[in-house]
Design an enzyme around this catalytic site. Structure first.
Site, PDB file in Angstrom:
ATOM      1  N   ASN A 179      24.965  35.776  38.321  1.00 56.64           N
ATOM      2  CA  ASN A 179      25.800  35.981  37.156  1.00 56.64           C
ATOM      3  C   ASN A 179      25.218  35.222  35.949  1.00 56.64           C
ATOM      4  OD1 ASN A 179      27.935  36.587  35.447  1.00 56.64           O
ATOM      5  ND2 ASN A 179      29.519  35.613  36.695  1.00 56.64           N
ATOM      6  N   ASP A 237      27.095  33.933  57.184  1.00 54.59           N
ATOM      7  CA  ASP A 237      26.193  35.032  57.512  1.00 54.59           C
ATOM      8  C   ASP A 237      25.590  35.560  56.196  1.00 54.59           C
ATOM      9  OD1 ASP A 237      24.975  37.303  58.398  1.00 54.59           O
ATOM     10  OD2 ASP A 237      26.781  38.228  59.254  1.00 54.59           O
ATOM     11  N   HIS A 252      30.044  44.934  33.629  1.00 53.34           N
ATOM     12  CA  HIS A 252      29.916  43.485  33.735  1.00 53.34           C
ATOM     13  C   HIS A 252      29.838  43.138  35.223  1.00 53.34           C
ATOM     14  CE1 HIS A 252      30.372  39.284  33.659  1.00 53.34           C
ATOM     15  NE2 HIS A 252      31.556  39.299  34.228  1.00 53.34           N
ATOM     16  N   THR A 292      27.454  33.375  43.717  1.00 49.63           N
ATOM     17  CA  THR A 292      27.392  34.289  42.564  1.00 49.63           C
ATOM     18  C   THR A 292      26.834  33.589  41.321  1.00 49.63           C
ATOM     19  OG1 THR A 292      29.594  33.850  41.637  1.00 49.63           O
ATOM     20  CG2 THR A 292      29.488  35.439  43.438  1.00 49.63           C
ATOM     21  N   SER A 332      37.079  37.262  31.315  1.00 52.85           N
ATOM     22  CA  SER A 332      38.305  36.715  31.899  1.00 52.85           C
ATOM     23  C   SER A 332      39.195  36.113  30.829  1.00 52.85           C
ATOM     24  CB  SER A 332      37.951  35.626  32.919  1.00 52.85           C
ATOM     25  OG  SER A 332      37.377  36.216  34.051  1.00 52.85           O
ATOM     26  N   GLU A 358      29.609  31.122  26.819  1.00 49.00           N
ATOM     27  CA  GLU A 358      30.728  30.284  27.250  1.00 49.00           C
ATOM     28  C   GLU A 358      30.174  29.002  27.867  1.00 49.00           C
ATOM     29  OE1 GLU A 358      33.090  31.708  30.606  1.00 49.00           O
ATOM     30  OE2 GLU A 358      31.892  33.532  30.628  1.00 49.00           O
ATOM     31  N   LYS A 398      32.069  48.854  42.931  1.00 52.56           N
ATOM     32  CA  LYS A 398      33.516  49.011  43.159  1.00 52.56           C
ATOM     33  C   LYS A 398      34.196  49.540  41.896  1.00 52.56           C
ATOM     34  CE  LYS A 398      34.278  45.503  46.654  1.00 52.56           C
ATOM     35  NZ  LYS A 398      35.270  44.609  47.177  1.00 52.56           N
ATOM     36  N   CYS A 403      33.062  36.299  29.356  1.00 50.93           N
ATOM     37  CA  CYS A 403      31.808  37.056  29.524  1.00 50.93           C
ATOM     38  C   CYS A 403      31.659  38.199  28.531  1.00 50.93           C
ATOM     39  CB  CYS A 403      31.714  37.607  30.944  1.00 50.93           C
ATOM     40  SG  CYS A 403      31.762  36.324  32.199  1.00 50.93           S
ATOM     41  N   SER A 422      40.932  37.561  39.840  1.00 52.21           N
ATOM     42  CA  SER A 422      40.070  37.988  38.723  1.00 52.21           C
ATOM     43  C   SER A 422      39.534  39.398  38.974  1.00 52.21           C
ATOM     44  CB  SER A 422      38.922  36.994  38.496  1.00 52.21           C
ATOM     45  OG  SER A 422      37.910  37.147  39.460  1.00 52.21           O
TER      46      SER A 422
END
Ligand code: COA
Length: 409
Positions: free
Chosen positions: A276, A29, A233, A152, A309, A79, A242, A111, A201
Site C-alpha cells: 500500500n 501461511d 484504490h 499490507t 478512509s 497522509e 472484490k 488515501c 474499512s
C-alpha cells in the site's frame, strides 16, 4: 481542449521485505498473504527515504521531457506529512529547481487527496491552458509490527503532470463523489501508525464505491459497459478484484468472470510487489496498467475509484491517448522494482523502528538510498534534503549545485 496527463512516473524505496519472511516470522501461511490478500512483497523505506525524497525522485522522471518553466502549481497529496505547517511541495519545488513563480500546497484526506489534487489541477488548467500542474502523491503505509495490516504495508510515490497537452491520458470532467463521517482508519497527531478497524474499512469502502458510482452515473458519467479497464484504490490488491466484482454485480454486467478479472488484473502488478502507498496506491495501479507491455491501451477508457478512509470516495474516467507509450518511463519503473534489495527480517524491524529524534537534537541519517534525493538529517529543527552521493557527483559534473549540504559523513 483536452486536459489530462502529460506525463506520469513513480518511485519506490530501494528495499523491501519478501512476505514469505514475514509469514515465517508471524507463523502465518504465506498463501494467506499471496492468495487471501494478494500481496507478495512490501516496500520498506530506509532512514534516508521519506515522502519528500520519493516524490522528488518520481517528479525528476515525470519532468524529464516537460517544460519545467510552465509548472506554476505543485500539489503534494499525502497522509504521511513531515511537518504540521510547511508543505512538502516546497521541499520538492526546491530539489527540482522549479520556477519561483509557482504555487505550492499540501493536501490531506487519507488515501484520496491525490484524486482531489488531480481534479483541482484539471480546473486550474481549464482556467489557464498554459499552466502545468505537478501533482505528487507520496506515502509511507505503517500499520504496526505484528498487526493485521502489517502484510499490507508499503511506500511509494507517483508524480503526474497535468496540462492542456496530454500525451498519456485524457481526463473526463465528470466525477461522482461520496462523503460520510466514519472512523474506519485514522491517525491522531500523537501516533505514527494508523488506527484501523480493518474489516469495517472494507465494508465502508464497498458502500462508498456504490454511492460514488451512483453519483457518477447521475452526473452523466459513462455506463459500466463503456469501460475497458478499471483501477481501484488498493489497500491490498485483492480489494480491487472484490470491488470490481461488486460493481459488476450492481450493474448486472454480462461479462464473464475471466473478462472482469482481465479488466483489473494489469493494474495490480506493482502494488502486489510493493504494498500500500495510500495516496499513491491508485496511481501506482494506473502506472502498472500503462506499463503493461502486452496491452494496447490506445483509445481505451479507464474507470478509477479513489477511496480515502474517514471517508470520501470518487469515481471518474479517462481515455488513453494514441502514442502514450512514448511518454512513459516503463523501463525505469521495471528497473526500480527489480533492483530493490530484499531485507532480512531483522533489517526490516530495524528500519521500521528507526526514528528521527524528537527532542530537537541535530541528527544525520545513515546513507542508504540509491535514489537521486535523500533525507540527510535534521539541524536546528529543520529537515535537510540533499542529492545522494552518486547523483551529487553526476550533478557536480553537470554544474548543478546541491541545494542543501548533508549533515555528517
Ligand atoms: N490461504 C488462502 N487464503 C487465506 C488463508 C490461506 N491459508 N487464510 C486466510 N485467507 C483469506 C481469508 O479467507 C480472507 O479472504 P476473504 O476476505 O476473501 O474471506 C483473507 O485471506 C484475509 O483473511 P482475514 O482472516 O480476513 O485477515 P485478517 O483478519 O488478518 O485481516 C485485513 C485482513 C485486510 C482486514 C487486514 O490486513 C487489514 O486491516 N488491512 C488494512 C485495511 C486498510 O488499510 N483499510 C483502510 C483503507 S481501505
Amino acid at each position: 481542449m483536452y486536459i489530462g496527463l502529460e506525463s506520469i512516473s513513480m518511485d519506490v524505496p530501494g528495499q523491501g521485505l519478501d512476505l514469505r519472511r514475514l509469514a515465517r516470522a508471524r507463523g502465518v501461511d504465506f498463501a494467506k498473504y499471496q492468495a487471501g490478500i494478494g500481496q507478495e512483497f512490501m516496500a520498506v523505506p530506509a532512514p534516508d527515504e521519506d515522502v519528500v525524497t520519493l516524490a522528488a525522485n518520481a517528479a525528476e522522471r515525470a519532468l524529464r521531457d516537460v517544460d519545467r518553466a510552465a509548472v506554476r502549481t505543485v500539489i503534494f497529496a499525502t497522509e504521511s506529512g513531515v511537518d504540521q505547517s510547511k508543505a512538502a511541495a516546497i521541499y520538492v519545488h526546491r530539489l527540482l529547481d522549479l520556477p519561483a513563480n509557482c504555487r505550492t500546497v499540501e493536501m490531506k484526506q487519507a488515501c484520496c487527496s491525490s484524486t482531489s489534487a488531480l481534479q483541482f489541477a484539471l480546473a486550474t488548467v481549464a482556467m489557464d491552458p498554459a499552466h502545468k500542474v505537478l501533482v505528487l502523491a507520496s506515502d509511507v503505509a505503517r500499520y504496526g509490527l505484528g498487526s493485521a495490516g502489517e502484510p499490507t504495508q508499503g511506500a511509494g510515490a507517483v508524480a503526474m503532470v497535468v496540462s492542456a497537452r496530454p500525451r498519456i491520458l485524457r481526463l473526463d470532467p465528470v466525477v461522482g463523489y461520496h462523503t460520510r463521517d466514519v472512523m474506519d482508519f485514522w491517525r491522531p497527531n500523537y501516533r505514527d501508525e494508523a488506527l484501523v478497524d480493518g474489516k469495517y474499512s472494507l465494508k465502508v469502502y464497498m458502500e462508498t464505491l456504490e454511492k460514488a458510482w451512483g453519483d457518477y452515473r447521475a452526473q452523466g458519467g459513462h455506463p459500466f459497459g463503456d469501460f475497458d479497464h478499471f483501477c481501484y484504490h488498493m489497500p491490498f490488491t485483492r480489494m480491487a478484484l472484490k470491488a470490481h466484482l461488486t460493481l459488476a454485480r450492481l450493474e448486472n454486467a454480462s461479462h464473464t468472470a475471466a473478462e472482469l478479472q482481465a479488466q483489473v488484473e494489469p493494474s495490480l502488478a506493482y502494488n502486489r510487489i510493493n504494498g500500500n502507498a495510500y495516496t499513491a496506491s491508485l496511481y501506482l495501479g494506473l502506472v502498472a496498467l500503462l506499463d503493461n507491455p502486452g496491452l494496447d491501451l490506445e483509445e481505451r477508457r479507464v474507470g478509477f475509484f479513489s477511496y480515502g478512509s474517514g471517508c470520501m470516495g470518487a469515481f471518474f474516467g479517462g481515455t488513453v491517448l494514441p502514442g502514450y507509450r512514448r511518454a512513459l518511463a516503463s523501463a525505469d519503473h521495471r528497473r526500480l522494482l527489480q533492483d530493490r534489495r530484499s531485507l532480512e527480517f531483522g533489517e526490516y524491524e530495524a528500519y521500521y523502528t528507526h526514528r528521527v529524534p524528537e527532542d530537537g537534537r541535530d541528527y544525520a541519517t545513515p546513507r542508504v538510498t540509491r535514489g537521486a534525493h535523500r533525507f540527510a538529517g535534521v539541524s536546528q529543527h529543520q529537515r535537510l534534503y540533499a542529492l545522494s552521493r552518486a547523483s551529487a557527483v553526476l550533478a557536480a559534473d553537470a554544474g548543478v549545485v546541491c541545494a542543501a549540504a548533508p549533515l555528517g559523513s
